[in-house]
Design an enzyme around this catalytic site. Structure first.
Site, PDB file in Angstrom:
ATOM      1  N   CYS A  11      -2.660   9.187   2.812  1.00 47.51           N
ATOM      2  CA  CYS A  11      -2.346   8.583   1.510  1.00 47.51           C
ATOM      3  C   CYS A  11      -3.433   8.887   0.483  1.00 47.51           C
ATOM      4  CB  CYS A  11      -2.147   7.076   1.660  1.00 47.51           C
ATOM      5  SG  CYS A  11      -3.518   6.243   2.491  1.00 47.51           S
ATOM      6  N   GLU A  54       0.894  -1.182   0.000  1.00 41.16           N
ATOM      7  CA  GLU A  54       0.000   0.000   0.000  1.00 41.16           C
ATOM      8  C   GLU A  54       0.914   1.208   0.000  1.00 41.16           C
ATOM      9  OE1 GLU A  54      -3.118  -0.061  -0.312  1.00 41.16           O
ATOM     10  OE2 GLU A  54      -3.723  -2.071   0.293  1.00 41.16           O
TER      11      GLU A  54
HETATM   12  P1  NAD Z   1       8.283   4.964   4.715  1.00 40.55           P
HETATM   13  O1  NAD Z   1       8.360   4.209   3.438  1.00 40.55           O
HETATM   14  O2  NAD Z   1       9.372   5.937   5.008  1.00 40.55           O
HETATM   15  O3  NAD Z   1       8.244   3.969   5.964  1.00 40.55           O
HETATM   16  C1  NAD Z   1       7.247   3.008   6.123  1.00 40.55           C
HETATM   17  C2  NAD Z   1       7.753   1.888   7.017  1.00 40.55           C
HETATM   18  O4  NAD Z   1       8.796   1.193   6.321  1.00 40.55           O
HETATM   19  C3  NAD Z   1       8.359   2.340   8.342  1.00 40.55           C
HETATM   20  O5  NAD Z   1       7.958   1.451   9.346  1.00 40.55           O
HETATM   21  C4  NAD Z   1       9.855   2.235   8.089  1.00 40.55           C
HETATM   22  O6  NAD Z   1      10.626   2.019   9.255  1.00 40.55           O
HETATM   23  C5  NAD Z   1       9.913   1.013   7.185  1.00 40.55           C
HETATM   24  N1  NAD Z   1      11.116   0.908   6.349  1.00 40.55           N
HETATM   25  C6  NAD Z   1      11.979   1.887   5.973  1.00 40.55           C
HETATM   26  N2  NAD Z   1      12.955   1.373   5.185  1.00 40.55           N
HETATM   27  C7  NAD Z   1      12.698   0.039   5.062  1.00 40.55           C
HETATM   28  C8  NAD Z   1      13.337  -1.035   4.357  1.00 40.55           C
HETATM   29  N3  NAD Z   1      14.428  -0.830   3.608  1.00 40.55           N
HETATM   30  N4  NAD Z   1      12.770  -2.252   4.419  1.00 40.55           N
HETATM   31  C9  NAD Z   1      11.636  -2.469   5.147  1.00 40.55           C
HETATM   32  N5  NAD Z   1      11.011  -1.499   5.842  1.00 40.55           N
HETATM   33  C10 NAD Z   1      11.532  -0.253   5.803  1.00 40.55           C
HETATM   34  O7  NAD Z   1       6.862   5.665   4.732  1.00 40.55           O
HETATM   35  P2  NAD Z   1       6.261   6.672   5.799  1.00 40.55           P
HETATM   36  O8  NAD Z   1       6.964   7.987   5.689  1.00 40.55           O
HETATM   37  O9  NAD Z   1       6.210   6.023   7.126  1.00 40.55           O
HETATM   38  O10 NAD Z   1       4.746   6.811   5.276  1.00 40.55           O
HETATM   39  C11 NAD Z   1       4.342   7.790   4.363  1.00 40.55           C
HETATM   40  C12 NAD Z   1       4.081   7.151   3.009  1.00 40.55           C
HETATM   41  O11 NAD Z   1       3.181   6.058   3.156  1.00 40.55           O
HETATM   42  C13 NAD Z   1       3.390   8.094   2.051  1.00 40.55           C
HETATM   43  O12 NAD Z   1       3.949   7.930   0.778  1.00 40.55           O
HETATM   44  C14 NAD Z   1       1.943   7.631   2.074  1.00 40.55           C
HETATM   45  O13 NAD Z   1       1.203   7.960   0.916  1.00 40.55           O
HETATM   46  C15 NAD Z   1       2.123   6.167   2.226  1.00 40.55           C
HETATM   47  N6  NAD Z   1       0.919   5.540   2.766  1.00 40.55           N
HETATM   48  C16 NAD Z   1       0.184   4.746   1.974  1.00 40.55           C
HETATM   49  C17 NAD Z   1      -0.980   4.193   2.451  1.00 40.55           C
HETATM   50  C18 NAD Z   1      -1.857   3.316   1.600  1.00 40.55           C
HETATM   51  O14 NAD Z   1      -2.778   2.737   2.142  1.00 40.55           O
HETATM   52  N7  NAD Z   1      -1.613   3.209   0.316  1.00 40.55           N
HETATM   53  C19 NAD Z   1      -1.372   4.440   3.763  1.00 40.55           C
HETATM   54  C20 NAD Z   1      -0.568   5.256   4.554  1.00 40.55           C
HETATM   55  C21 NAD Z   1       0.579   5.800   4.052  1.00 40.55           C
END
Ligand code: NAD
Length: 527
Positions: free
Chosen positions: A279, A245
């Protein structure tokens, strides 16, 4: 790395829960090493066998107890969510806890029926002797990697269906919202989830990466496109499935016949609630020319009246953004648009404080090459574009690498529903926005770079299970006609079967019937 290789490694720094309204760190949590992640997966694998062996009713009872605890503790949890994420308490209750309660109710009610696996008769003519059952089995241990923007409800919306279908779950909360992870752990423990079946792994991206490298059976990832791609690559290396997502840049289309005040008010809420960090928020706004001036005036009024401040303060509409870096990134996107000719139509007033505040801002005259239209903007900034008609609006809405959700605002809902079919997105909402991600019985997910797979609703249950078919042939001594013992008569019999089953001519079917019947029933040379 095809199979999981166990790492040995130093402990990470603790993760901190920071109040974005003040910049103050109010809690710290020890993190788990990569080795610790692998060990947690082992413990979960052991615990999962018993958990999956329980009747679904027992798991449903635990989900109902989770619901009871969450309901009872809702104010305490809302205060913690507001302190950690910054959103107003009204949103912590309404957009996080109320929705998580809906998820618990929905999955407690629907899972027993979903897991039922009745026997039925096979359909194909050649398979009429067979009975079939299609059952759903848990994957085993599921890893859930969560973001910080809706840390409670998005995690609950995946963890609950994963648990109730018999999986063990390891949740890696965002390093910006570790307290939320702890609260979920305490609620599930209070509900009676056995030790090892639900575990929270505190840490940053490296912990999430270790989870993907471990012996996990599936990953649910919610977060940015760039991280999602890294997760997908790791899962591909291990040949395990993942549901992603990811980010979005949802279009909102305001048609000429829309009630402009209603649309302005709904879009202002959709774009600016949660400080614009949603999102499925409307992030690009396309307004048909005849409604443009009236709509922009109404939107300007709505934005100027917003109260920006600490989420814990009563009457605050917009809280701080999650971190100062996020404010800087949004300012850079706003300044790029202004440098290319965009103008500020309206802003709200932000407080003079150490918190990471960004004043909600509406931009007009935004050129097509501005970053605010090409990239995801994750904060309270809204570019508005005037379009000549609905066709141009849809063309521009689809001209994006993202395809998460979209909204259409119109008095003619039948026409809006027809237009919705032409929008390249996982969902379209008419005369509202954002709500799609919080409707327990509606699938949520994106197309294009916004993701793969679906969460929520029945589709969310389907993502948590492997489908398994069991087929029984009811006859233990009557050989199948197509087994060995090939001969010219056999060839004629096979051909007769194809003619009876598939010929488009009834006459031809009737002609082939005697040879077919002989083929099925006549004893032949056994092999
Ligand atoms: P992010 O990608 O920075 O982090 C998300 C999660 O991934 C965190 O828990 C982080 O620690 C982890 N992570 C970071 N690097 C990783 C790696 N290499 N391998 C595995 N996990 C890793 O995102 P964010 O800043 O927390 O969230 C914001 C983003 O999420 C926005 O782009 C938003 O649109 C999206 N989002 C999407 C939805 C949806 O339902 N489509 C919902 C909420 C947020």
């Amino acid at each position: 790395m095809a199979a999981s290789t166990r790492p040995t490694e130093r402990p990470q720094r603790p993760v901190e829960s920071l109040d974005p309204a003040t910049g103050e760190v109010w809690k710290r949590f020890e993190t788990v090493t990569a080795q610790g992640v692998f060990e947690a997966v082992d413990r979960a694998k052991n615990a999962q066998r018993d958990w999956a062996g329980q009747p679904v009713g027992a798991r449903v009872r635990i989900v109902r107890r989770f619901h009871e605890s969450l309901y009872r503790r809702r104010h305490e949890i809302a205060r913690a969510l507001t302190r950690e994420n910054g959103k107003p308490v009204a949103e912590s209750i309404g957009s996080e806890i109320a929705i998580a309660l809906d998820f618990a109710n929905y999955y407690a009610r629907t899972t027993p029926r979903f897991l039922r696996a009745p026997w039925y008769n096979a359909g194909a003519l050649s398979m009429k002797r067979k009975r079939v059952r299609v059952s759903h089995e848990p994957f085993g241990v599921i890893g859930v990697i969560s973001p910080w923007n809706y840390p409670f409800m998005l995690s609950a919306g995946v963890v609950i269906p994963a648990l109730v279908t018999g999986n063990a779950v390891l949740l890696k909360p965002s390093e910006f919202t570790p307290e939320t992870g702890e609260l979920l752990a305490s609620l599930f423990a209070e509900a009676g989830v056995p030790t090892g079946v639900f575990t929270v792994l505190q840490g940053d991206g490296s912990t999430g990466a270790a989870l993907c490298d471990s012996g996990i059976d599936k990953i649910f990832f919610t977060g940015s496109v760039n991280t999602g791609r890294r997760v997908a690559v790791k899962c591909a290396e291990r040949l395990i499935p993942c549901a992603l997502e990811l980010g979005g840049s949802d279009a909102a289309i305001v048609l000429a016949d829309a009630n402009v005040h209603h649309a302005a008010s709904g879009i202002a809420w959709g774009r600016f609630s949660n400080a614009g960090q949603t999102c499925v928020a409307p992030k690009r706004l396309y307004v048909e020319a005849p409604a443009y001036d009236a709509f922009l005036a109404a939107l300007g009024d709505a934005v100027r009246s917003l109260k920006v401040g600490a989420g814990g303060t009563q009457e605050t509409d917009i809280g701080p953004m999650i971190r100062a870096d996020a404010v800087t990134a949004l300012e850079s996107q706003r300044d790029d648009a202004i440098a290319r000719g965009a103008t500020i139509v309206a802003t709200a007033t932000k407080p003079d404080s150490n918190g990471s505040f960004f004043a909600p801002t509406v931009l007009a005259n935004v050129p097509a090459d501005a970053r605010v239209l090409l990239e995801e903007t994750f904060g309270p900034l809204l570019p508005v574009v005037r379009v000549k008609d609905a066709d141009e609006a849809i063309m521009l809405a689809n001209d994006s690498k993202f395809g998460l959700s979209a909204s259409i605002w119109s008095s003619d809902t039948a026409r809006a529903a027809r237009l919705a079919q032409r929008i390249e997105a996982g969902s379209v909402v008419i005369n509202d926005a954002v709500v799609i991600a919080g409707m327990a019985d509606v699938p949520h997910g994106g197309v294009k770079q916004s993701g793969i797979g679906r969460t929520h609703g029945k589709a969310g249950l389907e993502e948590c299970v492997r489908t398994k078919a069991t087929v029984i042939d009811r006859f233990t001594s009557w050989r199948q006609a197509w087994w060995f013992g090939y001969s010219p008569a056999h060839d004629a019999g096979i051909d007769a079967y194809v003619r009876v089953a598939h010929s488009h001519s009834v006459l031809e079917k009737i002609r082939a019937l005697p040879t077919f019947v002989k083929f099925i029933f006549k004893p032949r040379r056994p092999v």
